[in-house]
Motif scaffolding. Sequence first.
Motif, short mmCIF file in Angstrom:
data_model
loop_
_atom_site.label_atom_id
_atom_site.label_comp_id
_atom_site.label_asym_id
_atom_site.label_seq_id
_atom_site.Cartn_x
_atom_site.Cartn_y
_atom_site.Cartn_z
N GLU A 100 0.83 -1.20 0.00
CA GLU A 100 0.00 0.00 0.00
C GLU A 100 0.87 1.25 0.00
OE1 GLU A 100 -3.16 2.09 2.99
OE2 GLU A 100 -3.30 -0.09 2.75
N LYS A 101 1.89 1.27 0.82
CA LYS A 101 2.79 2.43 0.88
C LYS A 101 3.50 2.64 -0.45
CE LYS A 101 6.34 4.78 3.38
NZ LYS A 101 5.89 6.14 3.26
N GLU A 102 3.87 1.55 -1.09
CA GLU A 102 4.58 1.63 -2.37
C GLU A 102 3.63 1.85 -3.55
OE1 GLU A 102 6.58 -2.14 -2.18
OE2 GLU A 102 8.33 -1.28 -1.16
N GLY A 103 2.31 1.84 -3.29
CA GLY A 103 1.34 2.05 -4.35
C GLY A 103 1.20 0.85 -5.26
N VAL A 104 1.39 -0.33 -4.72
CA VAL A 104 1.34 -1.56 -5.51
C VAL A 104 0.08 -2.35 -5.17
CG1 VAL A 104 2.52 -3.74 -6.00
CG2 VAL A 104 3.85 -1.68 -5.62
N LEU A 105 -0.61 -2.80 -6.21
CA LEU A 105 -1.76 -3.67 -6.03
C LEU A 105 -1.34 -5.11 -6.27
CD1 LEU A 105 -4.72 -1.95 -7.92
CD2 LEU A 105 -4.52 -2.35 -5.48
N GLU A 106 -1.88 -6.01 -5.49
CA GLU A 106 -1.62 -7.44 -5.66
C GLU A 106 -2.81 -8.04 -6.41
OE1 GLU A 106 0.45 -11.06 -5.17
OE2 GLU A 106 1.12 -9.07 -4.59
N ARG A 125 -2.12 2.13 -10.95
CA ARG A 125 -1.13 1.75 -9.93
C ARG A 125 -0.31 0.60 -10.49
NH1 ARG A 125 -4.34 0.97 -4.40
NH2 ARG A 125 -2.28 0.73 -3.54
N LYS A 126 0.85 0.40 -9.90
CA LYS A 126 1.67 -0.75 -10.27
C LYS A 126 0.98 -2.00 -9.76
CE LYS A 126 6.33 -2.61 -9.90
NZ LYS A 126 6.07 -3.49 -10.98
N VAL A 127 1.02 -3.06 -10.55
CA VAL A 127 0.36 -4.32 -10.19
C VAL A 127 1.39 -5.44 -10.21
CG1 VAL A 127 -1.37 -6.01 -10.91
CG2 VAL A 127 -1.86 -3.58 -11.12
N THR A 128 1.40 -6.23 -9.13
CA THR A 128 2.16 -7.47 -9.13
C THR A 128 1.14 -8.59 -9.17
OG1 THR A 128 2.22 -7.57 -6.71
CG2 THR A 128 4.09 -6.51 -7.80
N ALA A 129 1.48 -9.65 -9.86
CA ALA A 129 0.49 -10.71 -10.07
C ALA A 129 1.01 -12.07 -9.64
CB ALA A 129 0.08 -10.76 -11.54
N GLN A 130 0.11 -12.82 -9.08
CA GLN A 130 0.34 -14.23 -8.77
C GLN A 130 -0.48 -15.00 -9.81
OE1 GLN A 130 -1.20 -15.27 -4.93
NE2 GLN A 130 -0.81 -17.43 -5.21
N ILE A 131 0.19 -15.86 -10.55
CA ILE A 131 -0.45 -16.58 -11.65
C ILE A 131 -0.73 -18.02 -11.23
CG2 ILE A 131 -0.28 -17.21 -14.09
CD1 ILE A 131 -0.08 -14.18 -13.58
N GLU A 132 -1.96 -18.47 -11.49
CA GLU A 132 -2.34 -19.85 -11.21
C GLU A 132 -3.05 -20.42 -12.42
OE1 GLU A 132 -4.70 -20.29 -7.69
OE2 GLU A 132 -3.29 -19.16 -6.45
N THR A 133 -3.03 -21.74 -12.52
CA THR A 133 -3.76 -22.43 -13.57
C THR A 133 -4.80 -23.34 -12.93
OG1 THR A 133 -1.79 -22.41 -14.97
CG2 THR A 133 -3.52 -23.93 -15.59
#
Length: 181
Positions: A106-112, A139-147
């Motif tokens: 949140e502080k870094e402005g990143v969405l998960e 916002r910057k987005v980091t992603a967790q990828i699943e199948t």
Amino acid sequence: MAEHVTIARPYAEAVFKIATEGNASGALVAWSDALANIDGVVADARVQACIGDPKVSLQQLEGLVLGVVGDKLSGEARNFVQVLVQNSRLDLMPLIRAHYEALKREKEGVLEAKIISALEMSDEQVKQLIAQLESKYQRKVTAQIETDTSLIGGVKIVVGDKVIDATVRGKLDAMAAALVN
């Protein structure tokens, strides 16, 4: 479970406050690494067995954790381990770490984001999807990828409490619900 989250939150917020109040650059990352190291030790089955064992004193438990990971920790992080042990809160470490990481993002402005696809996605497809999400949320987005093959086709995206369901399974479920009504 909600009670554990409620108990873990002040510990995570205290660590976050320490990390953000310090003038040292990289303190957020350093604490993130420290919490990951502590969590790794606490997650070990042998340490878990000691946490709930009345035959293991608090000093022995503290010595065990710090003996394994203490040389990788700052003085403040070592003190944090001591506080957790003395208050019998070491078992909350995964929740403390998760809440700290959420505060850090949140502080870094990143969405998960969690992206669940019916088929394996190529790196290019993932990059395009993340770029679209960053454009949408600004916002910057980091992603967790699943199948998940049960989705049949398409993709399901979870960002915070929002769900974007563009899967064949989701569309079939929506059609079934519409037919029932």
